[in-house]
Design a protein around this motif. Structure first.
Motif: not given
Ligand code: SF4
Length: 380
Positions: A42-50, A295-299, A301-303, A305-313
């Motif tokens: 869902a977020n192919p550009g995010c190196g942080r999540r990868a 590096d991250a690619a916050y969007a 949509e992360c809210l 799908a990803c546990e780190l969404a609030f931090h990245c937002r």
């Molecule tokens: S919330 Fe942060 S780590 Fe997770 S996919 Fe989004 S930008 Fe990447």
């Protein structure tokens, strides 16, 4: 500059050790499930999540330690409702489920009879269950008969380690085709369901398809369908209805993402030695610095799908990054990556050569003129 303590793990020599160092040497890697693998797509550009997923970091614990715990997941009520709907769909030996697969995906085949085959997939542990599933798939393909595999276990190698995945069902057709079935409790109203939810289900199904393809690769006569069947409650009832979903695009994106995960070595190589995401041995400040190093690619949509969404937002908002406003806004603004740059362009202080900056300035001028004339009309 790194401020990590000198007592950090000794210099790793292999990728496995390097990833263990990032996760915390005493922390077992968190296994990836289909939901997590689908979220990667869902977020192919995010190196942080990868990187975090490739290293098996517990992102939930990390988000809590960062002070921004995740707040997504199904409510208990939704889980119970989903389980009861799935049991209804699979009731009566899977007769209704097989009827839906036949009607939507294979109407030319002989209809499934009353006594369709539903093999017992019980075995000890995920390895045993995945071996049992592979055997059942082989037998069903050779038997050339409708077969329902209820909660099979599939293995997929991700970044050098096996991930065990459990789709709701896989149906084997008489011609040897295998179809992934996703059973969801969100409604399908007038034949259409919420597009975002269908997209998430398609990404999840794509992960199962990739795992099944690993098994078919070795089996003559078998083929994995790239159209899956989504089964949902019809309108506002509890009756099942279904819709075929073409997952070719999701499959290729997920495949690329998984290949990228196997290259976490490259991402890890850019990080300072001693950096770790282990909440047990690092302070909040150290964890914030460690996370910021990737590096991250916050969007928005992360809210979902990803546990780190609030931090990245929070980080994206603090940096004034336009990604926090959504991918479409980000796309429209071209080279203007911060809210500050966009506002400067609107005020006429942007680069005159940049067409986006010029368009923003023109729009701001038109808006000011419109406001002035409407204020004059009110005053007249
Ligand atoms: S919330 Fe942060 S780590 Fe997770 S996919 Fe989004 S930008 Fe990447």
């Amino acid at each position: 500059m790194s401020s990590y303590p000198p007592s950090s793990p000794a210099q790793p020599t292999t990728l496995r050790q390097r990833l263990a160092g990032l996760r915390g040497p005493a922390v077992p890697p968190r296994p990836l499930d289909a939901r997590a693998l689908a979220a990667l797509a869902a977020n192919p550009g995010c190196g942080r999540r990868a990187l975090l997923d490739g290293a098996g970091v517990d992102k939930n614990a990390l988000a809590t330690a960062l002070g921004s715990p995740a707040a997504f997941g199904q409510s208990q009520f939704a889980i119970v409702r989903g389980n009861s709907f799935e049991a209804k769909v699979k009731g009566d030996g899977g007769a209704e489920l097989l009827r839906l697969v036949h009607a939507h995906l294979d109407p030319a085949a002989e209809p499934p009879g009353a006594g369709a085959h539903v093999p017992d997939l019980t075995a000890a542990g995920p390895e045993g269950r995945s071996a049992r599933t592979a055997l059942a798939l082989r037998e069903a393909t050779a038997a050339k008969a409708w077969t329902l595999l209820d909660h099979p276990m599939l293995a997929l190698e991700v970044a050098g380690s096996p991930a065990y995945l459990e789709p709701d069902a896989v149906v084997v057709h008489p011609d040897g085709r295998w179809t992934v079935v996703e059973i969801k409790s969100f409604p399908m109203i007038d034949g259409a369901a919420d597009a975002a939810k269908v997209g998430a289900a398609a990404r999840q199904a794509a992960v199962y398809v990739l795992a099944l393809e690993k098994t078919t690769g070795k089996l003559a006569g078998a083929e994995v369908g790239h159209t899956v069947l989504l089964v949902c409650p019809k309108d506002f009832s509890n009756l099942p209805t279904a819709s075929p979903v073409d997952i070719r695009r999701e499959r290729s994106v997920t495949r690329r993402q998984l290949d990228r995960l196997t290259r976490v070595e490259e991402l890890a190589a850019t990080l300072p030695e001693g950096l770790s995401f282990d909440p047990a041995t690092r302070t909040t400040e150290e964890l914030v610095e460690a996370v910021s190093a990737v590096d991250a690619a916050y969007a928005p949509e992360c809210l979902a799908a990803c546990e780190l969404a609030f931090h990245c937002r929070d980080r994206a908002r603090t940096a004034g990054a336009v990604t926090a406003l959504g991918r479409s806004v980000r796309g429209e603004l071209g080279a203007l990556t911060t809210v500050e740059e966009a506002l400067a362009a609107a005020s006429g202080a942007g680069c005159a050569e940049d067409p986006t900056a010029a368009a923003l300035h023109r729009a701001a001028r038109l808006r000011a003129e419109a406001l002035e004339s409407s204020a004059a009309e009110v005053g007249a």
